[in-house]
Design an enzyme around this catalytic site. Structure first.
Site, mmCIF file in Angstrom:
data_model
loop_
_atom_site.group_PDB
_atom_site.id
_atom_site.type_symbol
_atom_site.label_atom_id
_atom_site.label_comp_id
_atom_site.label_asym_id
_atom_site.label_seq_id
_atom_site.Cartn_x
_atom_site.Cartn_y
_atom_site.Cartn_z
ATOM 1 N N TRP A 179 19.111 10.772 -24.771
ATOM 2 C CA TRP A 179 18.693 11.002 -23.396
ATOM 3 C C TRP A 179 18.384 12.486 -23.208
ATOM 4 C CZ3 TRP A 179 17.948 6.506 -23.895
ATOM 5 C CH2 TRP A 179 18.576 5.407 -23.320
ATOM 6 N N ASN B 204 13.339 5.546 -20.093
ATOM 7 C CA ASN B 204 14.115 4.484 -20.717
ATOM 8 C C ASN B 204 13.923 3.194 -19.933
ATOM 9 O OD1 ASN B 204 16.172 3.139 -22.337
ATOM 10 N ND2 ASN B 204 17.464 3.293 -20.510
ATOM 11 N N GLU B 205 13.249 2.232 -20.566
ATOM 12 C CA GLU B 205 13.047 0.892 -20.018
ATOM 13 C C GLU B 205 12.396 0.872 -18.635
ATOM 14 O OE1 GLU B 205 16.466 -1.433 -22.571
ATOM 15 O OE2 GLU B 205 16.905 -1.031 -20.458
ATOM 16 N N TYR C 94 17.313 -7.783 -26.627
ATOM 17 C CA TYR C 94 18.641 -8.158 -26.138
ATOM 18 C C TYR C 94 18.607 -9.589 -25.596
ATOM 19 C CZ TYR C 94 19.711 -3.156 -26.342
ATOM 20 O OH TYR C 94 19.894 -1.865 -26.757
ATOM 21 N N GLU D 76 15.443 -0.374 -29.723
ATOM 22 C CA GLU D 76 16.784 -0.791 -29.301
ATOM 23 C C GLU D 76 16.929 -2.264 -29.618
ATOM 24 O OE1 GLU D 76 18.402 -0.195 -25.447
ATOM 25 O OE2 GLU D 76 17.349 1.696 -25.098
ATOM 26 N N TRP E 265 21.022 -0.174 -31.464
ATOM 27 C CA TRP E 265 21.843 0.282 -30.341
ATOM 28 C C TRP E 265 23.251 -0.234 -30.572
ATOM 29 C CZ3 TRP E 265 20.632 3.122 -25.872
ATOM 30 C CH2 TRP E 265 21.688 3.231 -24.954
#
Length: 385
Positions: A98, A210-211, A286, A319, A349
């Site tokens: 980050w 991020n996303e 995910y 990820e 991740w």
């Protein structure tokens, strides 16, 4: 990945203000970061793409890596060194971190923050509890030839995020992408970070967010934002790669009717990948949070690989994770990625280690160094390539 603030709590808020009343200044007196990283950079070309592969130090290959979102918030240099030494020893080449930590009031507990947004002002913290912590990570990565992906804002509320911008300056999570006031502040923060490290040999790529998601938006919203932001980053640093950092949503190729393939989050993977100033595609995996089974993974990987091959840009599976049976399930996904034309690297991740303060954050996806899962997915995997 949405991380829990309970695991590593930092008060966070990102915000923005109109150009007419913006007051960005620095807190603390730090060294000239740009000169520091220019002196410590090694010679050689920056990481790049080569067809459907990535190139590091002039070598085109498939690379393995990981995510460590928390490393820039560590306050002990020895802990940073320990983690990066272990990564170097492991053979993991790429580390995604980050590049944001935003608050709307100054922490009173000594926690690290990079930017404070308060009373209509945006103030970048270059002090010892601010970007100097990120300075140390970048410099330490240079010494170990670890390449960093650094992103600039979070879709989620952890460590700032889009909600923090809108809380401070109005609007919504969807209008964030189109607000001139918000985007002005966001780009000024990008400039502060990019100009600080653009000469560093540690940079693999810059990442927009991020996303990012814009649920219910026309796909043009994120497309236009990604096009303009990536072009801005390239104007600051034309030699390093730029990626979006999205989850890979919105794709017709291989679509099976499941949520991740839809355009509900305002994302069109192939359209966004075609932006000239986006160098490679990113996607996450995910199944348990998306309402699909783990067997969904192989098809998801193959679909993105096909889209990336069509665009002649590599994909990064940046990820991915499960909470149980990590070796079996994640090992299968990684092998599929390795065997499929169009995928150039993967980053699991997330990495876990034991520091002076104890174990690093555990979100149940964490793979700790020294465990059986680590041996399977890192030690043995790298040795067998």
């Amino acid at each position: 990945m949405k991380v829990s603030t309970i695991l590593l709590s930092i008060a966070c808020l990102v915000a923005q203000v109109a150009a007419s009343n913006l007051n960005i200044h620095q807190i603390g007196k730090s060294r000239d970061a740009r000169a520091h990283f220019r002196r410590n950079s090694t010679s050689g070309d920056a990481p790049s793409t080569h067809g459907l592969n990535f190139t590091i130090n002039g070598q085109a290959d498939y690379f393995a890596g990981t995510n460590i979102y928390w490393i820039g918030y560590l306050t002990d240099d020895a802990d940073v060194d320990l983690v990066l030494d272990h990564l170097h020893e492991s053979g993991l080449h790429i580390l995604r971190i980050w590049g944001f930590s935003d608050v709307n009031s100054k922490p009173t507990d000594g926690k690290v923050y990079f930017q404070i947004l308060q009373n209509g002002n945006a103030t970048i913290n270059t002090g010892s509890d601010g970007l100097q912590r990120l300075d140390y990570v970048v410099a330490a990565a240079e010494k170990r030839d670890i390449k960093l992906i650094i992103n600039f804002v979070n879709n989620w509320s952890d460590y700032g995020g889009i909600d923090a911008y809108t809380t401070a300056f109005g609007g919504s999570s969807t209008s964030w992408y189109t607000s001139p006031t918000i985007q002005d502040v966001y780009q000024k923060y990008i400039k502060a970070v990019v100009s600080r490290y653009s000469q560093s040999s540690a940079i693999f790529a810059w990442e927009l967010a991020n996303e990012p998601r814009c649920r219910g938006c026309n796909i043009s919203v994120i497309y236009n934002w990604a096009a303009s932001t990536s072009a801005y980053i390239k104007s600051l640093d034309p030699k390093h790669m730029v990626a979006i950092g999205d989850e890979g949503f919105g794709l017709d190729v291989g679509a099976d009717g499941s949520y991740p393939f839809t355009y509900a989050e305002g994302l069109d993977f192939a359209k966004n990948l075609a932006i000239d100033t986006i160098d490679f595609g990113t996607f996450h995996l995910y199944p348990s949070t998306w309402g699909v089974s783990n067997s969904f993974g192989d098809g998801w990987i193959a679909a993105h690989a096909k889209a990336c091959a069509a665009a002649q840009k590599p994909c990064l599976m940046e990820e991915y994770g499960v909470k149980t049976e990590k070796c079996t399930i994640e090992g299968q996904w990684r092998q599929t990625a390795l065997d499929t034309k169009g995928i150039g690297a993967d980053l699991f991740w997330q990495y876990g280690d034991n520091l002076s303060t104890g174990n690093t954050p555990n979100d149940d996806y964490t793979i700790y160094r020294g465990t059986d899962d680590y041996k399977c997915l890192v030690t043995d995997n790298v040795a067998n390539r």
